[in-house]
Design a protein around this motif. Structure first.
Motif, short mmCIF file in Angstrom:
data_model
loop_
_atom_site.label_atom_id
_atom_site.label_comp_id
_atom_site.label_asym_id
_atom_site.label_seq_id
_atom_site.Cartn_x
_atom_site.Cartn_y
_atom_site.Cartn_z
N LEU A 14 44.57 16.44 -21.09
CA LEU A 14 45.35 15.70 -22.08
C LEU A 14 46.81 15.79 -21.65
N ASP A 15 47.40 14.65 -21.30
CA ASP A 15 48.78 14.60 -20.84
C ASP A 15 49.62 13.84 -21.85
N ARG A 16 50.78 14.37 -22.18
CA ARG A 16 51.71 13.69 -23.07
C ARG A 16 53.01 13.44 -22.31
N THR B 275 56.02 8.40 -27.53
CA THR B 275 55.19 9.38 -26.83
C THR B 275 53.92 8.68 -26.36
N ILE B 276 53.62 8.82 -25.10
CA ILE B 276 52.42 8.23 -24.51
C ILE B 276 51.45 9.37 -24.23
#
Length: 69
Positions: free
Chosen positions: A20-22, A30-31
């Motif tokens: 999970l990358d933010r 925020t993507i």
């Protein structure tokens, strides 16, 4: 929900989030990107339910969506 068998593999019909990358590099935005691993039963495909990875019935389609056949 994550169900592992004794060998560390996923139980049939379940999915887990692997990464999970933010990305918050842009202001007010925020993507989020996630990678999931699924072990779907026969007739199911990996999809999403309630914004979470899940195995869903492969025969269901949204109305009006063209067939790939």
């Amino acid at each position: 929900m994550i169900n592992h068998s004794a060998t560390g593999q996923l139980a049939a019909g379940t999915c887990e989030i692997v990464t999970l990358d933010r990305d918050s590099s842009q202001p007010r935005r925020t993507i989020a990107r996630q990678t999931a691993r699924c072990a779907c039963k026969k007739g199911q495909i990996a999809g999403t339910t309630r914004a979470r990875p899940a195995c869903v019935d492969g025969k269901r389609r949204r109305g009006g969506e063209p067939s790939l056949a």
